[in-house]
Motif scaffolding. Structure first.
Motif, PDB file in Angstrom:
ATOM      1  N   PRO A  14       0.825  -1.214   0.000  1.00  0.00           N
ATOM      2  CA  PRO A  14       0.000   0.000   0.000  1.00  0.00           C
ATOM      3  C   PRO A  14       0.858   1.262   0.000  1.00  0.00           C
ATOM      4  O   PRO A  14       1.987   1.253   0.500  1.00  0.00           O
ATOM      5  N   THR A  15       0.346   2.322  -0.582  1.00  0.00           N
ATOM      6  CA  THR A  15       0.934   3.665  -0.419  1.00  0.00           C
ATOM      7  C   THR A  15      -0.251   4.605  -0.185  1.00  0.00           C
ATOM      8  O   THR A  15      -1.396   4.148  -0.195  1.00  0.00           O
ATOM      9  N   GLU A  16      -0.005   5.891  -0.004  1.00  0.00           N
ATOM     10  CA  GLU A  16      -1.117   6.817   0.202  1.00  0.00           C
ATOM     11  C   GLU A  16      -1.887   7.098  -1.093  1.00  0.00           C
ATOM     12  O   GLU A  16      -3.002   7.607  -1.047  1.00  0.00           O
ATOM     13  N   THR A  17      -1.299   6.758  -2.247  1.00  0.00           N
ATOM     14  CA  THR A  17      -1.993   7.013  -3.518  1.00  0.00           C
ATOM     15  C   THR A  17      -2.774   5.784  -3.965  1.00  0.00           C
ATOM     16  O   THR A  17      -4.003   5.755  -3.905  1.00  0.00           O
ATOM     17  N   VAL A  18      -2.045   4.756  -4.422  1.00  0.00           N
ATOM     18  CA  VAL A  18      -2.639   3.482  -4.837  1.00  0.00           C
ATOM     19  C   VAL A  18      -1.646   2.391  -4.429  1.00  0.00           C
ATOM     20  O   VAL A  18      -0.517   2.698  -4.040  1.00  0.00           O
ATOM     21  N   TYR A  19      -2.060   1.125  -4.510  1.00  0.00           N
ATOM     22  CA  TYR A  19      -1.120   0.041  -4.221  1.00  0.00           C
ATOM     23  C   TYR A  19      -0.095  -0.071  -5.355  1.00  0.00           C
ATOM     24  O   TYR A  19      -0.432   0.127  -6.529  1.00  0.00           O
ATOM     25  N   GLY A  20       1.152  -0.364  -4.996  1.00  0.00           N
ATOM     26  CA  GLY A  20       2.210  -0.545  -5.976  1.00  0.00           C
ATOM     27  C   GLY A  20       2.613  -2.006  -6.064  1.00  0.00           C
ATOM     28  O   GLY A  20       2.374  -2.780  -5.131  1.00  0.00           O
ATOM     29  N   LEU A  21       3.226  -2.381  -7.191  1.00  0.00           N
ATOM     30  CA  LEU A  21       3.757  -3.749  -7.355  1.00  0.00           C
ATOM     31  C   LEU A  21       5.277  -3.646  -7.437  1.00  0.00           C
ATOM     32  O   LEU A  21       5.817  -3.200  -8.446  1.00  0.00           O
ATOM     33  N   GLY A  51      -2.756  -3.659   3.630  1.00  0.00           N
ATOM     34  CA  GLY A  51      -2.929  -2.429   4.398  1.00  0.00           C
ATOM     35  C   GLY A  51      -4.377  -2.007   4.202  1.00  0.00           C
ATOM     36  O   GLY A  51      -5.146  -2.716   3.554  1.00  0.00           O
ATOM     37  N   GLY A  52      -4.717  -0.860   4.711  1.00  0.00           N
ATOM     38  CA  GLY A  52      -6.082  -0.375   4.522  1.00  0.00           C
ATOM     39  C   GLY A  52      -6.287   0.170   3.116  1.00  0.00           C
ATOM     40  O   GLY A  52      -5.395   0.087   2.264  1.00  0.00           O
ATOM     41  N   ALA A  53      -7.490   0.714   2.887  1.00  0.00           N
ATOM     42  CA  ALA A  53      -7.756   1.392   1.624  1.00  0.00           C
ATOM     43  C   ALA A  53      -6.840   2.614   1.555  1.00  0.00           C
ATOM     44  O   ALA A  53      -6.550   3.240   2.572  1.00  0.00           O
ATOM     45  N   THR A  54      -6.377   2.933   0.355  1.00  0.00           N
ATOM     46  CA  THR A  54      -5.443   4.051   0.218  1.00  0.00           C
ATOM     47  C   THR A  54      -6.184   5.369   0.445  1.00  0.00           C
ATOM     48  O   THR A  54      -7.360   5.498   0.132  1.00  0.00           O
ATOM     49  N   GLU A  55      -5.455   6.335   0.994  1.00  0.00           N
ATOM     50  CA  GLU A  55      -6.065   7.578   1.438  1.00  0.00           C
ATOM     51  C   GLU A  55      -6.471   8.485   0.268  1.00  0.00           C
ATOM     52  O   GLU A  55      -7.584   8.994   0.209  1.00  0.00           O
ATOM     53  N   ILE A  56      -5.596   8.633  -0.710  1.00  0.00           N
ATOM     54  CA  ILE A  56      -5.859   9.574  -1.815  1.00  0.00           C
ATOM     55  C   ILE A  56      -6.611   8.902  -2.958  1.00  0.00           C
ATOM     56  O   ILE A  56      -7.561   9.442  -3.504  1.00  0.00           O
ATOM     57  N   GLY A  57      -6.175   7.714  -3.347  1.00  0.00           N
ATOM     58  CA  GLY A  57      -6.910   6.959  -4.350  1.00  0.00           C
ATOM     59  C   GLY A  57      -6.597   7.306  -5.799  1.00  0.00           C
ATOM     60  O   GLY A  57      -7.088   6.649  -6.710  1.00  0.00           O
ATOM     61  N   LEU A  58      -5.816   8.355  -6.033  1.00  0.00           N
ATOM     62  CA  LEU A  58      -5.346   8.697  -7.384  1.00  0.00           C
ATOM     63  C   LEU A  58      -3.822   8.656  -7.347  1.00  0.00           C
ATOM     64  O   LEU A  58      -3.214   8.950  -6.319  1.00  0.00           O
ATOM     65  N   GLU A  59      -3.180   8.295  -8.461  1.00  0.00           N
ATOM     66  CA  GLU A  59      -1.732   8.146  -8.496  1.00  0.00           C
ATOM     67  C   GLU A  59      -1.017   9.489  -8.298  1.00  0.00           C
ATOM     68  O   GLU A  59      -1.587  10.553  -8.508  1.00  0.00           O
ATOM     69  N   SER A  60       0.273   9.390  -7.959  1.00  0.00           N
ATOM     70  CA  SER A  60       1.075  10.577  -7.650  1.00  0.00           C
ATOM     71  C   SER A  60       1.167  11.556  -8.830  1.00  0.00           C
ATOM     72  O   SER A  60       1.051  11.166  -9.997  1.00  0.00           O
ATOM     73  N   GLY A  96      -1.886  14.978 -10.066  1.00  0.00           N
ATOM     74  CA  GLY A  96      -2.203  14.167  -8.891  1.00  0.00           C
ATOM     75  C   GLY A  96      -2.546  15.065  -7.725  1.00  0.00           C
ATOM     76  O   GLY A  96      -2.879  16.244  -7.908  1.00  0.00           O
ATOM     77  N   ALA A  97      -2.408  14.524  -6.517  1.00  0.00           N
ATOM     78  CA  ALA A  97      -2.832  15.260  -5.324  1.00  0.00           C
ATOM     79  C   ALA A  97      -1.964  16.473  -5.025  1.00  0.00           C
ATOM     80  O   ALA A  97      -2.412  17.416  -4.369  1.00  0.00           O
ATOM     81  N   ILE A  98      -0.700  16.460  -5.463  1.00  0.00           N
ATOM     82  CA  ILE A  98       0.104  17.690  -5.368  1.00  0.00           C
ATOM     83  C   ILE A  98      -0.240  18.495  -6.621  1.00  0.00           C
ATOM     84  O   ILE A  98       0.032  18.072  -7.737  1.00  0.00           O
ATOM     85  N   THR A  99      -0.858  19.652  -6.410  1.00  0.00           N
ATOM     86  CA  THR A  99      -1.429  20.392  -7.537  1.00  0.00           C
ATOM     87  C   THR A  99      -0.388  21.284  -8.216  1.00  0.00           C
ATOM     88  O   THR A  99       0.655  21.599  -7.643  1.00  0.00           O
ATOM     89  N   LEU A 100      -0.734  21.706  -9.433  1.00  0.00           N
ATOM     90  CA  LEU A 100       0.137  22.620 -10.182  1.00  0.00           C
ATOM     91  C   LEU A 100       0.391  23.887  -9.364  1.00  0.00           C
ATOM     92  O   LEU A 100       1.514  24.396  -9.300  1.00  0.00           O
ATOM     93  N   GLU A 101      -0.653  24.360  -8.693  1.00  0.00           N
ATOM     94  CA  GLU A 101      -0.531  25.567  -7.874  1.00  0.00           C
ATOM     95  C   GLU A 101       0.489  25.348  -6.751  1.00  0.00           C
ATOM     96  O   GLU A 101       1.322  26.214  -6.476  1.00  0.00           O
ATOM     97  N   GLN A 102       0.442  24.201  -6.120  1.00  0.00           N
ATOM     98  CA  GLN A 102       1.390  23.889  -5.038  1.00  0.00           C
ATOM     99  C   GLN A 102       2.820  23.800  -5.553  1.00  0.00           C
ATOM    100  O   GLN A 102       3.758  24.251  -4.899  1.00  0.00           O
ATOM    101  N   LEU A 103       2.991  23.198  -6.734  1.00  0.00           N
ATOM    102  CA  LEU A 103       4.336  23.085  -7.317  1.00  0.00           C
ATOM    103  C   LEU A 103       4.869  24.473  -7.651  1.00  0.00           C
ATOM    104  O   LEU A 103       6.025  24.798  -7.395  1.00  0.00           O
TER     105      LEU A 103
END
Ligand code: TXA
Ligand code: MG
Length: 309
Positions: A25-32, A165-174, A190-197
């Motif tokens: 699990p990660t905060e975005t989606v599960y990784g392999l 792990g539990g369900a991922t918090e954000i649910g969309l990829e980085s 993704g969850a880090i927005t263009l405005e934040q960058l």
């Protein structure tokens, strides 16, 4: 092969250290994941997912000190973004070292690096003791998995271990931002927005999200349920067609599944699992209410648009 299910980050890390595949699990989606320096192990990721060989993987690290194993140089912009947003849902593309096998980067001389903030992911990556190459843990083209059960549905018998792990918090990829050139360019929202960058590096551009050379992942089908996806909250579906709805406003009747969300965050967190539920229940048309393409809404609209093909 038997897929082992475990709650133990240490047990899961043992699989990585013996050249095998682990979904985590990660905060975005599960990784392999696989050991990024083990070419054979990385090759198995592409096989298990049926991923096209021209789509590069992201390297996941537990701490910044590991970045020098992956990157020849961290530019000033990259460093500023890393300091502000790591650990978190941001992937920074930098020039790669020769130690990173080309199979992991699909032949590119750059690599995406990311440090997840999810607690289980961090314990797991620390126990691995090396950077872990990982795409999302779904079969290629399917919606990314936000629960371990979704991973199991796609990859049971195809991978060695699932770290539950539990369900991922954000649910969309980085968010993916290419910092290998002078002007940082966002390749995936993704969850880090263009405005934040831009608050950190003002000259960041919304770049090339559709340019197949810089953003290889965007040329393949993505995020698609088997059902037809319609982005129109008021769409009317003929009664003989099994339909589902997701959006902010309760729709007017006729839907087998109705999911009403009360924020863009909740919409993003639930979208991919909702798509999977629609497939399990043989829904033919999924009606999705559009959102304002601002902040996280821009990432959500990107996924909806691509799911609609
Ligand atoms: O949130 C995430 O990023 C998740 C979790 C597991 O970390 N991972 C993920 O990986 O979504 P994947 O492989 O499904 O998507 C990686 C994206 C693809 O669009 C890929 O083309 C792009 O990142 N990418 C990776 N390395 C790149 C590179 N060197 N240059 C340009 N794009 C790259
Ligand atoms: Mg993916």
């Amino acid at each position: 092969m038997e897929t082992v299910l475990t709650d133990s980050p240490e047990e899961a890390a043992e699989f990585i250290r013996s050249g095998r595949l682990v979904a985590f699990p990660t905060e975005t989606v599960y990784g392999l994941g696989a050991d990024i320096f083990d070419e054979a192990a990385v090759g198995k990721i592409f096989e298990a997912k049926r991923r096209p060989a021209d789509n590069p993987l992201i390297a996941h690290v537990a701490r910044q000190a590991e970045l020098h194993l992956l990157a020849t140089e961290i530019t000033e912009h990259a460093q500023a973004l890393i300091e502000r947003f790591f650990p978190g849902p941001l992937t920074v593309v930098v020039k790669k070292t020769t130690e990173v096998p080309l199979i992991a980067t699909a032949g590119l001389d750059t690599i995406g690096v990311r440090m997840p903030r999810n607690e289980t992911a961090r314990k797991f990556l620390s126990a691995c003791g090396m950077p872990v190459a990982a795409p999302s843990a779904n079969l290629s083209g399917r919606p990314s998995p936000t629960t371990w059960r979704a991973v199991f549905e796609d990859l049971d018998g195809r991978i060695d271990c699932i770290l539950k792990g539990g369900a991922t918090e954000i649910g969309l990829e980085s968010t993916v931002v290419d910092c290998s050139m002078k002007q940082p360019a966002v390749l995936r929202l993704g969850a880090i927005t263009l405005e934040q960058l831009r608050a950190v590096v003002p000259r960041t551009v919304l770049g090339d999200a559709g340019n197949p050379v810089r953003s290889p992942g965007t040329r393949h089908a993505h995020y698609q349920p088997r059902a037809l996806v319609v982005i129109d909250g008021d769409a009317v579906v003929p009664p003989e067609i099994a339909a589902a709805y997701i959006g902010f406003h309760p729709p007017n009747g006729g839907f087998e599944i109705v999911r009403v969300v009360d924020s863009v965050e909740q919409y993003g967190a639930q979208l991919f699992e909702f798509f999977r539920e629609c497939d399990r229940r043989r829904i033919k048309t999924v009606v999705c209410e559009p959102v304002e393409p601002l902040g996280l809404g821009a990432a959500l609209m990107d996924r909806l648009t691509r799911a609609a093909g």
